[in-house]
Design a protein around this motif. Sequence first.
Motif, PDB file in Angstrom:
ATOM      1  N   ARG A 133       0.841  -1.199   0.000  1.00 32.80           N
ATOM      2  CA  ARG A 133       0.000   0.000   0.000  1.00 32.80           C
ATOM      3  C   ARG A 133       0.878   1.252   0.000  1.00 32.80           C
ATOM      4  O   ARG A 133       0.573   2.245  -0.678  1.00 32.80           O
ATOM      5  CB  ARG A 133      -0.909  -0.010   1.234  1.00 32.80           C
ATOM      6  CG  ARG A 133      -2.056   1.025   1.167  1.00 32.80           C
ATOM      7  CD  ARG A 133      -2.965   0.925   2.375  1.00 32.80           C
ATOM      8  NE  ARG A 133      -3.271  -0.453   2.691  1.00 32.80           N
ATOM      9  CZ  ARG A 133      -3.247  -0.973   3.920  1.00 32.80           C
ATOM     10  NH1 ARG A 133      -2.926  -0.210   4.949  1.00 32.80           N
ATOM     11  NH2 ARG A 133      -3.550  -2.233   4.125  1.00 32.80           N
ATOM     12  N   SER A 134       1.965   1.205   0.733  1.00 29.82           N
ATOM     13  CA  SER A 134       2.890   2.345   0.777  1.00 29.82           C
ATOM     14  C   SER A 134       3.491   2.610  -0.596  1.00 29.82           C
ATOM     15  O   SER A 134       3.590   3.764  -1.037  1.00 29.82           O
ATOM     16  CB  SER A 134       4.015   2.065   1.781  1.00 29.82           C
ATOM     17  OG  SER A 134       3.503   1.811   3.061  1.00 29.82           O
ATOM     18  N   ILE A 135       3.900   1.541  -1.252  1.00 22.61           N
ATOM     19  CA  ILE A 135       4.464   1.668  -2.596  1.00 22.61           C
ATOM     20  C   ILE A 135       3.436   2.242  -3.564  1.00 22.61           C
ATOM     21  O   ILE A 135       3.751   3.091  -4.411  1.00 22.61           O
ATOM     22  CB  ILE A 135       4.987   0.308  -3.080  1.00 22.61           C
ATOM     23  CG1 ILE A 135       6.241  -0.073  -2.275  1.00 22.61           C
ATOM     24  CG2 ILE A 135       5.303   0.332  -4.572  1.00 22.61           C
ATOM     25  CD1 ILE A 135       6.704  -1.498  -2.473  1.00 22.61           C
ATOM     26  N   ASP A 136       2.194   1.817  -3.417  1.00 20.87           N
ATOM     27  CA  ASP A 136       1.117   2.324  -4.281  1.00 20.87           C
ATOM     28  C   ASP A 136       0.928   3.834  -4.095  1.00 20.87           C
ATOM     29  O   ASP A 136       0.755   4.571  -5.076  1.00 20.87           O
ATOM     30  CB  ASP A 136      -0.196   1.596  -3.981  1.00 20.87           C
ATOM     31  CG  ASP A 136      -0.178   0.131  -4.404  1.00 20.87           C
ATOM     32  OD1 ASP A 136       0.703  -0.239  -5.211  1.00 20.87           O
ATOM     33  OD2 ASP A 136      -1.030  -0.637  -3.914  1.00 20.87           O
ATOM     34  N   ILE A 137       0.942   4.288  -2.836  1.00 19.07           N
ATOM     35  CA  ILE A 137       0.776   5.717  -2.553  1.00 19.07           C
ATOM     36  C   ILE A 137       1.937   6.519  -3.138  1.00 19.07           C
ATOM     37  O   ILE A 137       1.741   7.563  -3.793  1.00 19.07           O
ATOM     38  CB  ILE A 137       0.684   5.973  -1.031  1.00 19.07           C
ATOM     39  CG1 ILE A 137      -0.587   5.367  -0.447  1.00 19.07           C
ATOM     40  CG2 ILE A 137       0.751   7.471  -0.723  1.00 19.07           C
ATOM     41  CD1 ILE A 137      -1.864   6.040  -0.884  1.00 19.07           C
ATOM     42  N   ALA A 176      -1.061  11.917   3.150  1.00 14.17           N
ATOM     43  CA  ALA A 176      -1.808  10.844   2.481  1.00 14.17           C
ATOM     44  C   ALA A 176      -1.336   9.469   2.960  1.00 14.17           C
ATOM     45  O   ALA A 176      -2.143   8.550   3.161  1.00 14.17           O
ATOM     46  CB  ALA A 176      -1.647  10.959   0.972  1.00 14.17           C
ATOM     47  N   MET A 177      -0.023   9.337   3.147  1.00 14.46           N
ATOM     48  CA  MET A 177       0.537   8.061   3.597  1.00 14.46           C
ATOM     49  C   MET A 177       0.073   7.725   5.005  1.00 14.46           C
ATOM     50  O   MET A 177      -0.311   6.572   5.298  1.00 14.46           O
ATOM     51  CB  MET A 177       2.062   8.114   3.541  1.00 14.46           C
ATOM     52  CG  MET A 177       2.732   6.798   3.880  1.00 14.46           C
ATOM     53  SD  MET A 177       2.508   5.543   2.602  1.00 14.46           S
ATOM     54  CE  MET A 177       3.640   6.161   1.341  1.00 14.46           C
ATOM     55  N   GLN A 178       0.084   8.708   5.874  1.00 15.15           N
ATOM     56  CA  GLN A 178      -0.358   8.473   7.251  1.00 15.15           C
ATOM     57  C   GLN A 178      -1.820   8.042   7.293  1.00 15.15           C
ATOM     58  O   GLN A 178      -2.195   7.174   8.078  1.00 15.15           O
ATOM     59  CB  GLN A 178      -0.129   9.736   8.088  1.00 15.15           C
ATOM     60  CG  GLN A 178       1.347  10.025   8.345  1.00 15.15           C
ATOM     61  CD  GLN A 178       1.599  11.379   8.972  1.00 15.15           C
ATOM     62  OE1 GLN A 178       0.706  12.235   9.015  1.00 15.15           O
ATOM     63  NE2 GLN A 178       2.814  11.601   9.462  1.00 15.15           N
ATOM     64  N   GLN A 179      -2.628   8.639   6.433  1.00 17.53           N
ATOM     65  CA  GLN A 179      -4.039   8.249   6.359  1.00 17.53           C
ATOM     66  C   GLN A 179      -4.193   6.842   5.793  1.00 17.53           C
ATOM     67  O   GLN A 179      -5.042   6.066   6.241  1.00 17.53           O
ATOM     68  CB  GLN A 179      -4.813   9.247   5.505  1.00 17.53           C
ATOM     69  CG  GLN A 179      -4.917  10.639   6.118  1.00 17.53           C
ATOM     70  CD  GLN A 179      -5.554  11.651   5.181  1.00 17.53           C
ATOM     71  OE1 GLN A 179      -5.665  11.428   3.978  1.00 17.53           O
ATOM     72  NE2 GLN A 179      -5.976  12.777   5.733  1.00 17.53           N
ATOM     73  N   ALA A 180      -3.352   6.501   4.828  1.00 18.69           N
ATOM     74  CA  ALA A 180      -3.458   5.204   4.149  1.00 18.69           C
ATOM     75  C   ALA A 180      -2.985   4.041   5.013  1.00 18.69           C
ATOM     76  O   ALA A 180      -3.572   2.954   4.984  1.00 18.69           O
ATOM     77  CB  ALA A 180      -2.666   5.228   2.838  1.00 18.69           C
ATOM     78  N   VAL A 181      -1.923   4.254   5.791  1.00 14.53           N
ATOM     79  CA  VAL A 181      -1.371   3.130   6.575  1.00 14.53           C
ATOM     80  C   VAL A 181      -1.893   3.104   8.001  1.00 14.53           C
ATOM     81  O   VAL A 181      -1.840   2.061   8.661  1.00 14.53           O
ATOM     82  CB  VAL A 181       0.173   3.153   6.577  1.00 14.53           C
ATOM     83  CG1 VAL A 181       0.709   3.079   5.159  1.00 14.53           C
ATOM     84  CG2 VAL A 181       0.730   4.383   7.311  1.00 14.53           C
ATOM     85  N   GLY A 182      -2.413   4.227   8.487  1.00 14.68           N
ATOM     86  CA  GLY A 182      -2.969   4.255   9.833  1.00 14.68           C
ATOM     87  C   GLY A 182      -1.965   3.772  10.865  1.00 14.68           C
ATOM     88  O   GLY A 182      -0.815   4.217  10.905  1.00 14.68           O
ATOM     89  N   ALA A 183      -2.388   2.828  11.691  1.00 12.78           N
ATOM     90  CA  ALA A 183      -1.532   2.286  12.745  1.00 12.78           C
ATOM     91  C   ALA A 183      -0.693   1.112  12.263  1.00 12.78           C
ATOM     92  O   ALA A 183       0.031   0.492  13.043  1.00 12.78           O
ATOM     93  CB  ALA A 183      -2.392   1.860  13.938  1.00 12.78           C
ATOM     94  N   GLU A 184      -0.765   0.810  10.964  1.00 12.77           N
ATOM     95  CA  GLU A 184      -0.056  -0.355  10.430  1.00 12.77           C
ATOM     96  C   GLU A 184       1.395  -0.053  10.062  1.00 12.77           C
ATOM     97  O   GLU A 184       2.154  -0.953   9.706  1.00 12.77           O
ATOM     98  CB  GLU A 184      -0.806  -0.900   9.213  1.00 12.77           C
ATOM     99  CG  GLU A 184      -2.190  -1.440   9.570  1.00 12.77           C
ATOM    100  CD  GLU A 184      -3.012  -1.793   8.347  1.00 12.77           C
ATOM    101  OE1 GLU A 184      -2.440  -1.830   7.235  1.00 12.77           O
ATOM    102  OE2 GLU A 184      -4.212  -2.033   8.504  1.00 12.77           O
ATOM    103  N   ALA A 185       1.776   1.220  10.132  1.00 10.76           N
ATOM    104  CA  ALA A 185       3.159   1.621   9.882  1.00 10.76           C
ATOM    105  C   ALA A 185       3.339   3.043  10.396  1.00 10.76           C
ATOM    106  O   ALA A 185       2.362   3.745  10.670  1.00 10.76           O
ATOM    107  CB  ALA A 185       3.502   1.553   8.394  1.00 10.76           C
TER     108      ALA A 185
END
Length: 267
Positions: free
Chosen positions: A92-96, A165-174
């Motif tokens: 997901r990080s790579i996608d963002i 955007a990354m913080q919103q996308a990964v939440g507590a997962e990273a």
Amino acid sequence: MTRISLVVSDVDGTLLPKSKVLSDGAKRAVAKLHEAGIGFTIVSSRPTIGMSFLIEPLAITLPFGAFNGSSIVDAGLKPIEQHLIPPATAQRSIDILTEFGVDIWLFTNDQWLTRNPDGEYVSHEKLAIKHDAVIVTEFTPYLTGACKIVGASSDAALLQRCEVAMQQAVGAEATAVRSQTYYLDVTPPGHDKGTFVEAMAKRLGISTAAVATIGDMQNDLPMFARSGVSFAMGNATDDVKKHATHVTDSNERDGFAAAMETVLKLT
């Protein structure tokens, strides 16, 4: 005031100037800490392989923190404690990062991987960590060993938006935070430079109040919050400076060494 027993330092923008060459002043300052019986170690967003050149000149014997403290490594470069980004979160990080059009790097414990050998910061990173990148066509085979994923761009405003955007996308997962204005780091969840400070204090049997920390970026704030004394570099932003106990000179003017003189006076 509690006597300082340990100093934990950031590396880039703090211990090192832009040249990435350790100054004689920094070496002398750390030697004085050792002579005073004060422990010294480093924690950085850098990979393990990018910190090895600092061990000998600074006589580091304590464990140090790589990947923003999510990996704790001994002075022989062997992981004591290592955490990874969940593979789905890594993807997901790579996608963002792809959506924002920034250069993408993936770090395992012992490799730096990129799809773009001509990326604008590849030569800079090579100079900084003193290692070559491994060129790959896809990151997929390496997602299960991802210690850190980096988005690199000279467009600071774009990378700041990407961080949100990354913080919103990964939440507590990273954990997603910029280590430089041009680097956005994604690292394993639940671990940062603050948890590294806590782990080191526990390992040494000291209070976190007996720890002094020094850094220059947002990813240094967690360790500022968990130490008894903190120093922001003169090159740090005002937002970072306001969270520190003291502000020293810049990394180009041996601000690290000046801060260590203050630490010695506090003991």
